[in-house]
Design a protein around this motif. Structure first.
Motif, PDB file in Angstrom:
ATOM      1  N   PHE A  69      -6.584  -5.310  20.531  1.00  0.00           N
ATOM      2  CA  PHE A  69      -5.724  -4.246  20.022  1.00  0.00           C
ATOM      3  C   PHE A  69      -4.401  -4.870  19.607  1.00  0.00           C
ATOM      4  CE2 PHE A  69      -8.811  -2.040  22.565  1.00  0.00           C
ATOM      5  CZ  PHE A  69      -8.958  -0.782  21.997  1.00  0.00           C
ATOM      6  N   ASP A  70      -4.185  -4.984  18.324  1.00  0.00           N
ATOM      7  CA  ASP A  70      -2.925  -5.496  17.790  1.00  0.00           C
ATOM      8  C   ASP A  70      -1.804  -4.512  18.130  1.00  0.00           C
ATOM      9  OD1 ASP A  70      -1.072  -6.919  16.223  1.00  0.00           O
ATOM     10  OD2 ASP A  70      -1.644  -5.843  14.400  1.00  0.00           O
ATOM     11  N   SER A  71      -0.546  -4.914  17.932  1.00  0.00           N
ATOM     12  CA  SER A  71       0.581  -4.014  18.147  1.00  0.00           C
ATOM     13  C   SER A  71       0.681  -3.013  16.995  1.00  0.00           C
ATOM     14  CB  SER A  71       1.879  -4.818  18.249  1.00  0.00           C
ATOM     15  OG  SER A  71       2.082  -5.562  17.058  1.00  0.00           O
TER      16      SER A  71
ATOM     17  N   LEU B  27     -11.229  -6.944  16.114  1.00  0.00           N
ATOM     18  CA  LEU B  27      -9.775  -6.819  16.109  1.00  0.00           C
ATOM     19  C   LEU B  27      -9.395  -5.540  15.371  1.00  0.00           C
ATOM     20  CD1 LEU B  27      -6.746  -7.660  16.230  1.00  0.00           C
ATOM     21  CD2 LEU B  27      -7.183  -9.022  14.146  1.00  0.00           C
ATOM     22  N   LEU B  28      -8.598  -4.700  16.007  1.00  0.00           N
ATOM     23  CA  LEU B  28      -8.007  -3.546  15.342  1.00  0.00           C
ATOM     24  C   LEU B  28      -6.596  -3.962  14.945  1.00  0.00           C
ATOM     25  CD1 LEU B  28      -9.224  -0.619  17.637  1.00  0.00           C
ATOM     26  CD2 LEU B  28     -10.322  -1.602  15.602  1.00  0.00           C
ATOM     27  N   LEU B  29      -6.397  -4.130  13.647  1.00  0.00           N
ATOM     28  CA  LEU B  29      -5.180  -4.745  13.112  1.00  0.00           C
ATOM     29  C   LEU B  29      -4.285  -3.714  12.437  1.00  0.00           C
ATOM     30  CD1 LEU B  29      -3.716  -7.501  12.307  1.00  0.00           C
ATOM     31  CD2 LEU B  29      -5.004  -7.340  10.162  1.00  0.00           C
ATOM     32  N   GLY B  30      -2.990  -3.805  12.696  1.00  0.00           N
ATOM     33  CA  GLY B  30      -2.006  -3.011  11.977  1.00  0.00           C
ATOM     34  C   GLY B  30      -1.234  -3.894  11.008  1.00  0.00           C
ATOM     35  N   ALA B  31      -0.495  -3.277  10.082  1.00  0.00           N
ATOM     36  CA  ALA B  31       0.292  -4.042   9.121  1.00  0.00           C
ATOM     37  C   ALA B  31       1.411  -3.184   8.563  1.00  0.00           C
ATOM     38  CB  ALA B  31      -0.588  -4.550   7.978  1.00  0.00           C
ATOM     39  N   HIS B  32       2.420  -3.842   8.034  1.00  0.00           N
ATOM     40  CA  HIS B  32       3.554  -3.126   7.442  1.00  0.00           C
ATOM     41  C   HIS B  32       3.251  -2.659   6.024  1.00  0.00           C
ATOM     42  CE1 HIS B  32       7.781  -2.001   7.039  1.00  0.00           C
ATOM     43  NE2 HIS B  32       7.735  -2.503   5.825  1.00  0.00           N
ATOM     44  N   ALA B  33       2.503  -3.475   5.268  1.00  0.00           N
ATOM     45  CA  ALA B  33       2.241  -3.119   3.871  1.00  0.00           C
ATOM     46  C   ALA B  33       0.919  -3.708   3.394  1.00  0.00           C
ATOM     47  CB  ALA B  33       3.379  -3.616   2.969  1.00  0.00           C
ATOM     48  N   VAL B  34       0.285  -2.979   2.485  1.00  0.00           N
ATOM     49  CA  VAL B  34      -0.889  -3.470   1.761  1.00  0.00           C
ATOM     50  C   VAL B  34      -0.556  -3.346   0.279  1.00  0.00           C
ATOM     51  CG1 VAL B  34      -3.344  -3.189   1.301  1.00  0.00           C
ATOM     52  CG2 VAL B  34      -2.441  -2.692   3.577  1.00  0.00           C
ATOM     53  N   THR B  35      -0.612  -4.478  -0.420  1.00  0.00           N
ATOM     54  CA  THR B  35      -0.205  -4.521  -1.817  1.00  0.00           C
ATOM     55  C   THR B  35      -1.246  -5.288  -2.606  1.00  0.00           C
ATOM     56  OG1 THR B  35       2.055  -4.747  -0.963  1.00  0.00           O
ATOM     57  CG2 THR B  35       1.730  -4.991  -3.347  1.00  0.00           C
ATOM     58  N   ASP B  36      -1.903  -4.606  -3.544  1.00  0.00           N
ATOM     59  CA  ASP B  36      -3.003  -5.227  -4.281  1.00  0.00           C
ATOM     60  C   ASP B  36      -4.018  -5.753  -3.259  1.00  0.00           C
ATOM     61  OD1 ASP B  36      -1.784  -4.566  -6.694  1.00  0.00           O
ATOM     62  OD2 ASP B  36      -0.625  -6.419  -6.709  1.00  0.00           O
TER      63      ASP B  36
ATOM     64  N   ASN C 122     -14.460 -11.773  15.663  1.00  0.00           N
ATOM     65  CA  ASN C 122     -15.592 -11.874  14.735  1.00  0.00           C
ATOM     66  C   ASN C 122     -15.444 -10.921  13.557  1.00  0.00           C
ATOM     67  OD1 ASN C 122     -16.915 -13.796  16.333  1.00  0.00           O
ATOM     68  ND2 ASN C 122     -17.924 -12.209  17.560  1.00  0.00           N
ATOM     69  N   SER C 123     -14.756  -9.815  13.774  1.00  0.00           N
ATOM     70  CA  SER C 123     -14.589  -8.809  12.733  1.00  0.00           C
ATOM     71  C   SER C 123     -13.212  -8.184  12.844  1.00  0.00           C
ATOM     72  CB  SER C 123     -15.670  -7.723  12.858  1.00  0.00           C
ATOM     73  OG  SER C 123     -15.445  -6.664  11.940  1.00  0.00           O
ATOM     74  N   THR C 124     -12.568  -7.960  11.697  1.00  0.00           N
ATOM     75  CA  THR C 124     -11.246  -7.337  11.669  1.00  0.00           C
ATOM     76  C   THR C 124     -11.310  -6.006  10.946  1.00  0.00           C
ATOM     77  OG1 THR C 124     -10.064  -9.460  11.701  1.00  0.00           O
ATOM     78  CG2 THR C 124      -8.862  -7.556  10.851  1.00  0.00           C
ATOM     79  N   ARG C 125     -10.768  -4.970  11.580  1.00  0.00           N
ATOM     80  CA  ARG C 125     -10.673  -3.642  10.971  1.00  0.00           C
ATOM     81  C   ARG C 125      -9.199  -3.305  10.812  1.00  0.00           C
ATOM     82  NH1 ARG C 125     -15.327  -1.279  15.091  1.00  0.00           N
ATOM     83  NH2 ARG C 125     -16.960  -2.706  14.322  1.00  0.00           N
ATOM     84  N   LEU C 126      -8.781  -3.110   9.582  1.00  0.00           N
ATOM     85  CA  LEU C 126      -7.378  -2.851   9.272  1.00  0.00           C
ATOM     86  C   LEU C 126      -7.098  -1.358   9.332  1.00  0.00           C
ATOM     87  CD1 LEU C 126      -4.610  -3.917   8.288  1.00  0.00           C
ATOM     88  CD2 LEU C 126      -5.482  -3.688   5.946  1.00  0.00           C
ATOM     89  N   LEU C 127      -6.158  -0.964  10.190  1.00  0.00           N
ATOM     90  CA  LEU C 127      -5.809   0.439  10.393  1.00  0.00           C
ATOM     91  C   LEU C 127      -4.452   0.701   9.754  1.00  0.00           C
ATOM     92  CD1 LEU C 127      -8.093  -0.029  12.439  1.00  0.00           C
ATOM     93  CD2 LEU C 127      -6.768   1.252  14.125  1.00  0.00           C
TER      94      LEU C 127
ATOM     95  N   GLU D 185     -13.173  -4.152   7.282  1.00  0.00           N
ATOM     96  CA  GLU D 185     -13.095  -2.731   6.993  1.00  0.00           C
ATOM     97  C   GLU D 185     -11.641  -2.301   6.940  1.00  0.00           C
ATOM     98  OE1 GLU D 185     -14.685   1.572   8.835  1.00  0.00           O
ATOM     99  OE2 GLU D 185     -14.961  -0.299   9.942  1.00  0.00           O
ATOM    100  N   VAL D 186     -11.351  -1.376   6.044  1.00  0.00           N
ATOM    101  CA  VAL D 186     -10.033  -0.730   5.981  1.00  0.00           C
ATOM    102  C   VAL D 186     -10.231   0.743   6.346  1.00  0.00           C
ATOM    103  CG1 VAL D 186      -8.089  -0.052   4.530  1.00  0.00           C
ATOM    104  CG2 VAL D 186      -9.164  -2.295   4.205  1.00  0.00           C
ATOM    105  N   ILE D 187      -9.453   1.219   7.321  1.00  0.00           N
ATOM    106  CA  ILE D 187      -9.507   2.625   7.715  1.00  0.00           C
ATOM    107  C   ILE D 187      -8.167   3.257   7.381  1.00  0.00           C
ATOM    108  CG2 ILE D 187      -9.970   4.271   9.570  1.00  0.00           C
ATOM    109  CD1 ILE D 187     -11.402   2.074  11.083  1.00  0.00           C
ATOM    110  N   THR D 188      -8.188   4.271   6.514  1.00  0.00           N
ATOM    111  CA  THR D 188      -6.967   4.940   6.081  1.00  0.00           C
ATOM    112  C   THR D 188      -7.225   6.436   5.983  1.00  0.00           C
ATOM    113  OG1 THR D 188      -5.162   4.890   4.447  1.00  0.00           O
ATOM    114  CG2 THR D 188      -7.409   4.586   3.618  1.00  0.00           C
ATOM    115  N   ASP D 189      -6.295   7.169   5.359  1.00  0.00           N
ATOM    116  CA  ASP D 189      -6.411   8.632   5.314  1.00  0.00           C
ATOM    117  C   ASP D 189      -6.484   9.137   3.882  1.00  0.00           C
ATOM    118  OD1 ASP D 189      -3.500   9.584   4.445  1.00  0.00           O
ATOM    119  OD2 ASP D 189      -3.247   7.974   5.897  1.00  0.00           O
ATOM    120  N   THR D 190      -6.699  10.433   3.753  1.00  0.00           N
ATOM    121  CA  THR D 190      -6.920  11.042   2.434  1.00  0.00           C
ATOM    122  C   THR D 190      -5.670  11.113   1.576  1.00  0.00           C
ATOM    123  OG1 THR D 190      -6.669  13.193   3.525  1.00  0.00           O
ATOM    124  CG2 THR D 190      -8.915  12.440   3.108  1.00  0.00           C
ATOM    125  N   GLY D 191      -4.523  10.698   2.108  1.00  0.00           N
ATOM    126  CA  GLY D 191      -3.325  10.610   1.275  1.00  0.00           C
ATOM    127  C   GLY D 191      -3.346   9.417   0.345  1.00  0.00           C
ATOM    128  N   LEU D 192      -4.340   8.563   0.473  1.00  0.00           N
ATOM    129  CA  LEU D 192      -4.462   7.389  -0.395  1.00  0.00           C
ATOM    130  C   LEU D 192      -4.664   7.835  -1.838  1.00  0.00           C
ATOM    131  CD1 LEU D 192      -4.779   4.225  -0.313  1.00  0.00           C
ATOM    132  CD2 LEU D 192      -7.245   4.634  -0.303  1.00  0.00           C
TER     133      LEU D 192
END
Length: 283
Positions: A124-126, A196-205, A227-232, A254-261
């Motif tokens: 669990f990433d921060s 790994l459940l990964l967080g991030a500040h920004a996704v650009t391109d 073995n596998s990273t899922r970006l939240l 995998e990228v997991i996001t919401d319907t505001g995308l």
């Protein structure tokens, strides 16, 4: 004879508050932008305390700034839209960040937790979205081996007798519950986790980025340890690049996001061949 300090200061305070309340809308909005340039994000409550204006007035101000493309409105506040390189190292104040997009983060965290399998080893990433995944994992009541570099996430996971929690040691990042440092990177090098459940500040391109070189380095180490990273990331994170690149999207399973995308962004991500999970957000 001089007045006592507590009496002398009071009129000045009242005068300052009156000055804020008497500002023209354009002047008040500039104060809001100045506040955001320092903190990166803000809640309505924080602005009310800082500026002394009413909540209804501040909501109108934020709506106007959003219409001008200066800020992105979130549930309960606003985020400075990164339009220039000087904003690349800005990040939300930790208290404000916890209140940004709460429903989106909860939905994403729930989806991430539901995909976990019993007895998996999970890093669990921060971050506030990963924190929601930790809460949802505890609610599922499944056995897990969990690793984290976040003290708050560790406390949440530790509430379940079914979760064995390992905390990576390091230096406490100022103003947060996140542990960083070279010793932590070395500890991560000895790990091999399932997910790994990964967080991030920004996704650009096709780039994932963070505001701090040290934080980005820790996240890269955690990616190597799984073995596998899922970006939240909630939909507000799809914005101009921050200071330091973590990785490109092809390193994520995998990228997991919401319907505001935005639809165009969703189409672009699917064209990359990524597994994309878009979760609905409850009103």
């Amino acid at each position: 004879m001089s007045l006592p300090s507590d009496i002398a200061v009071a009129p000045a305070t009242v005068t300052a508050e009156a000055a804020v309340s008497n500002l023209l809308p354009a002047q008040r909005r500039q104060r809001i932008v100045d506040f955001l340039r320092v903190h990166g994000a803000v809640t309505i409550g924080q602005l009310e305390q800082a500026l002394g204006a009413s909540i209804s007035t501040l909501r109108r101000d934020l709506d106007a700034l959003a219409a001008e493309g200066v800020v992105d409105r979130t549930h309960g506040g606003a985020l400075l839209r990164q339009q220039a390189p000087e904003y690349a190292t800005f990040e939300p104040d930790p208290v404000a960040a916890a209140e940004l997009s709460p429903r989106e983060k909860a939905a994403i965290g729930q989806a991430a937790a539901e995909a976990l399998l019993p007895r998996q080893s999970v890093i669990f990433d921060s971050g506030t979205t990963v924190l929601e995944a930790a809460r949802a994992a505890v609610r599922r009541q499944i056995p897990l081996t969990a690793v984290t570099n976040d003290l708050v996430i560790a406390q949440v996971l530790g509430k379940s007798p079914l979760v064995q929690v390992h905390v990576l040691g390091g230096q406490l990042r100022p103003g947060s519950a996140t542990l960083l440092g070279q010793s932590l990177v070395e500890q991560a090098g000895a790990l091999r986790a399932d997910v790994l459940l990964l967080g991030a500040h920004a996704v650009t391109d096709d780039e994932i980025s963070e505001t701090s070189a040290e934080l980005a380095g820790v996240k890269r180490a955690l990616m190597r340890a799984a073995n596998s990273t899922r970006l939240l990331v909630d939909s507000s994170k799809f914005r101009p690049r921050a200071f330091m690149r973590i990785a490109t999207l092809d390193a994520v399973g995998e990228v997991i996001t919401d319907t505001g995308l935005p639809a165009a962004e969703e189409e672009r991500l699917r064209a990359l061949g990524l597994k994309l999970t878009v979760v609905k957000v409850r009103p």
